[in-house]
Design an enzyme around this catalytic site. Structure first.
Site, PDB file in Angstrom:
ATOM      1  N   CYS A   1       0.865  -1.233   0.281  1.00  0.00           N
ATOM      2  CA  CYS A   1       0.343   0.080  -0.112  1.00  0.00           C
ATOM      3  C   CYS A   1       0.794   0.981   0.477  1.00  0.00           C
ATOM      4  O   CYS A   1      -0.422   2.451   0.083  1.00  0.00           O
ATOM      5  CB  CYS A   1      -1.158   0.185   1.117  1.00  0.00           C
ATOM      6  SG  CYS A   1      -2.003  -1.881   1.548  1.00  0.00           S
TER       7      CYS A   1
ATOM      8  N   LYS B   1      -7.492  -0.153  10.718  1.00  0.00           N
ATOM      9  CA  LYS B   1      -8.088  -1.550   9.749  1.00  0.00           C
ATOM     10  C   LYS B   1      -7.123  -1.953   9.908  1.00  0.00           C
ATOM     11  O   LYS B   1      -5.917  -2.072  10.214  1.00  0.00           O
ATOM     12  CB  LYS B   1      -8.059  -0.380   8.610  1.00  0.00           C
ATOM     13  CG  LYS B   1      -7.941  -1.651   7.491  1.00  0.00           C
ATOM     14  CD  LYS B   1      -7.428  -0.875   5.873  1.00  0.00           C
ATOM     15  CE  LYS B   1      -7.430  -2.217   4.763  1.00  0.00           C
ATOM     16  NZ  LYS B   1      -6.995  -1.513   3.459  1.00  0.00           N
TER      17      LYS B   1
ATOM     18  N   GLU C   1      -5.410   5.024  17.020  1.00  0.00           N
ATOM     19  CA  GLU C   1      -5.843   5.561  15.518  1.00  0.00           C
ATOM     20  C   GLU C   1      -6.463   6.163  14.913  1.00  0.00           C
ATOM     21  O   GLU C   1      -6.332   7.651  14.286  1.00  0.00           O
ATOM     22  CB  GLU C   1      -5.953   3.581  14.953  1.00  0.00           C
ATOM     23  CG  GLU C   1      -4.564   3.054  14.790  1.00  0.00           C
ATOM     24  CD  GLU C   1      -3.339   3.530  13.992  1.00  0.00           C
ATOM     25  OE1 GLU C   1      -4.102   4.771  13.083  1.00  0.00           O
ATOM     26  OE2 GLU C   1      -2.184   2.824  13.654  1.00  0.00           O
TER      27      GLU C   1
ATOM     28  N   LYS D   1     -13.795  -1.438   9.695  1.00  0.00           N
ATOM     29  CA  LYS D   1     -13.175  -2.549   9.089  1.00  0.00           C
ATOM     30  C   LYS D   1     -11.974  -3.440   9.572  1.00  0.00           C
ATOM     31  O   LYS D   1     -11.463  -3.187   9.851  1.00  0.00           O
ATOM     32  CB  LYS D   1     -12.706  -1.623   7.595  1.00  0.00           C
ATOM     33  CG  LYS D   1     -11.911  -2.814   6.160  1.00  0.00           C
ATOM     34  CD  LYS D   1     -11.052  -1.793   5.381  1.00  0.00           C
ATOM     35  CE  LYS D   1     -11.317  -2.973   4.646  1.00  0.00           C
ATOM     36  NZ  LYS D   1     -10.130  -2.396   3.639  1.00  0.00           N
TER      37      LYS D   1
ATOM     38  N   TYR E   1     -21.332  -5.396  -0.280  1.00  0.00           N
ATOM     39  CA  TYR E   1     -21.248  -6.660  -1.650  1.00  0.00           C
ATOM     40  C   TYR E   1     -22.659  -6.541  -1.459  1.00  0.00           C
ATOM     41  O   TYR E   1     -22.529  -6.577  -2.936  1.00  0.00           O
ATOM     42  CB  TYR E   1     -20.668  -6.493  -1.623  1.00  0.00           C
ATOM     43  CG  TYR E   1     -18.658  -6.482  -1.908  1.00  0.00           C
ATOM     44  CD1 TYR E   1     -18.055  -6.154  -3.164  1.00  0.00           C
ATOM     45  CD2 TYR E   1     -17.952  -6.818  -0.563  1.00  0.00           C
ATOM     46  CE1 TYR E   1     -16.868  -5.526  -2.434  1.00  0.00           C
ATOM     47  CE2 TYR E   1     -16.663  -5.877  -0.359  1.00  0.00           C
ATOM     48  CZ  TYR E   1     -15.786  -5.274  -1.734  1.00  0.00           C
ATOM     49  OH  TYR E   1     -14.573  -5.322  -1.397  1.00  0.00           O
TER      50      TYR E   1
HETATM   51  C1  PBG Z   1      -6.733  -1.343  -0.730  1.00  0.00           C
HETATM   52  C2  PBG Z   1      -8.297  -2.172   0.644  1.00  0.00           C
HETATM   53  C3  PBG Z   1      -8.422  -3.265   0.524  1.00  0.00           C
HETATM   54  C4  PBG Z   1     -10.261  -3.124   0.596  1.00  0.00           C
HETATM   55  C5  PBG Z   1      -9.868  -1.730   1.128  1.00  0.00           C
HETATM   56  N1  PBG Z   1      -9.457  -0.987   0.025  1.00  0.00           N
HETATM   57  C6  PBG Z   1      -7.671  -4.590   0.793  1.00  0.00           C
HETATM   58  C7  PBG Z   1      -5.889  -4.407   1.490  1.00  0.00           C
HETATM   59  O1  PBG Z   1      -6.319  -3.880   2.901  1.00  0.00           O
HETATM   60  O2  PBG Z   1      -5.540  -5.721   1.498  1.00  0.00           O
HETATM   61  C8  PBG Z   1     -10.425  -4.375   1.535  1.00  0.00           C
HETATM   62  C9  PBG Z   1     -11.386  -4.487   1.227  1.00  0.00           C
HETATM   63  C10 PBG Z   1     -12.166  -6.200   1.264  1.00  0.00           C
HETATM   64  O3  PBG Z   1     -12.271  -6.550   1.680  1.00  0.00           O
HETATM   65  O4  PBG Z   1     -13.370  -6.031   0.065  1.00  0.00           O
HETATM   66  N2  PBG Z   1      -5.785  -1.092   0.839  1.00  0.00           N
END
Ligand code: PBG
Length: 329
Positions: free
Chosen positions: A132, A201, A239, A254, A319
């Site tokens: 990332c 996250k 965070e 998330k 989704y």
């Molecule tokens: C980008 C990102 C990710 C997801 C959302 N933005 C993938 C990751 O961090 O590897 C995951 C979303 C999902 O699993 O539906 N960094």
């Protein structure tokens, strides 16, 4: 005392009674639908591990925008699947990048007026190594650099805002990115573009199917030096505090279902609008069970979304957004 004065079943007797006393509600306006934009025309490529989810060329994505608006959804979250990748993820901040072009096309439609168009800000779909941020290599050893990554993420956010994004949503988990993005947006004449920060996250196995959809799996190592350890709730609160101090306007939690306690705690501590992302693996595992006839599709889907709202999320990226809106309609 007579046999129970209180009989809780009294208020469960009919659908009307249950509706009257229901504490938590789902509505399409609080659902956000992710779209994966790819190059080409007429492309609608289903993701193997995510039935009903597609890589879409821009012309096909516009049909989805129309459908989402018709269902009364709250918004869209845009990801890009670029034709080419490089070490610096330059497709993420190219003026003619796939999401930038998609945004211009989407924002030119009447249908998009009722939707909040959110652009994910990250480099992993655009880097050849799949991390990332910027990777510094030294023989066997590698490091995902923080500050050089933040500079590119800020540039990405500006480029997406200039292409028409209503909201930018950094998902990279570098330190200091919210402050850098805020400063860059303000300097670029975008002081009114809000930042939805993926504040806490976690490094999660539940992103697996997404990495197929976005072709963004790291080519070596993993994301544990930047995404959070799933064991840490207090650190998640730090965070979030940090991102609020840096200027985040909204928070995104998330994954969702494996972290409902973290959503709950954040809801109790912080007053910012807060969403939760029911991620790809949460969708895939439910679908795997639907395919086998092991779970009832509509009921299990709505119950999963309700659990996330009950934990305290104001809105949900999912989704299932279109299916849920149809079921609720
Ligand atoms: C980008 C990102 C990710 C997801 C959302 N933005 C993938 C990751 O961090 O590897 C995951 C979303 C999902 O699993 O539906 N960094």
């Amino acid at each position: 005392m007579e046999f129970p004065a209180t009989r809780l079943r009294r208020l469960r007797s009919t659908p009307a009674m249950r509706s009257l006393v229901r504490e938590t509600h789902l509505h399409p306006g609080a659902l956000v639908y992710p779209l994966f934009l790819c190059e080409g025309e007429g492309v609608r490529r289903e993701i193997g591990s995510m039935p009903g989810v597609f890589n879409l060329s821009i012309d096909e994505a516009l049909k989805e925008v129309e459908a989402c608006a018709g269902l009364g959804l709250g918004g869209l979250l845009l990801f890009g699947v670029p034709a080419a990748k490089d070490e610096a993820g330059s497709g993420a901040y190219a003026a003619d990048g796939i999401v930038q072009r998609g945004l211009r096309a989407i924002k030119a439609t009447k249908a998009s007026e009722s939707l909040v168009t959110i652009a994910d800000v990250c480099l992993c779909e655009y880097t050849s190594h799949g991390h990332c941020g910027v990777v510094a290599r030294d023989g066997e050893h590698y490091e995902v650099e923080n500050d050089s990554s933040v500079a590119l993420l800020a540039q990405t956010a500006v480029s997406l805002a200039e292409a028409g994004a209503d909201v930018v949503a950094p998902s990279d988990m570098m330190d200091g990115r919210v402050a850098a993005i805020r400063a860059a947006l303000d300097a670029a004449g975008k002081p009114n573009t809000p930042i939805l920060s993926y504040a806490s996250k976690f490094a999660s196995a539940f992103y697996g199917p997404f990495r197929e959809a976005a072709d963004s799996a790291p080519q070596f190592g993993d994301r544990r030096t930047y995404q959070m350890d799933g064991a840490n709730l207090r650190e998640a609160m730090r965070e979030i505090e940090q991102d609020i101090a840096e200027g985040a306007d909204m928070l995104l939690m998330k994954p969702a279902m494996p972290y409902l306690d973290v959503i709950r705690e954040a809801r109790q501590r912080f007053d910012l609008p807060m969403g939760a992302y029911q991620v790809s693996g949460e969708y895939s595992m439910l679908h795997a069970a639907f395919q086998r006839g092991w779970l009832e599709h509509e009921r299990a889907m709505l119950e999963s979304l309700l659990s996330i709202r009950r934990a305290g999320a104001d809105f949900i990226v999912t989704y299932f957004a279109k299916d849920a809106a149809k079921a609720l309609g």
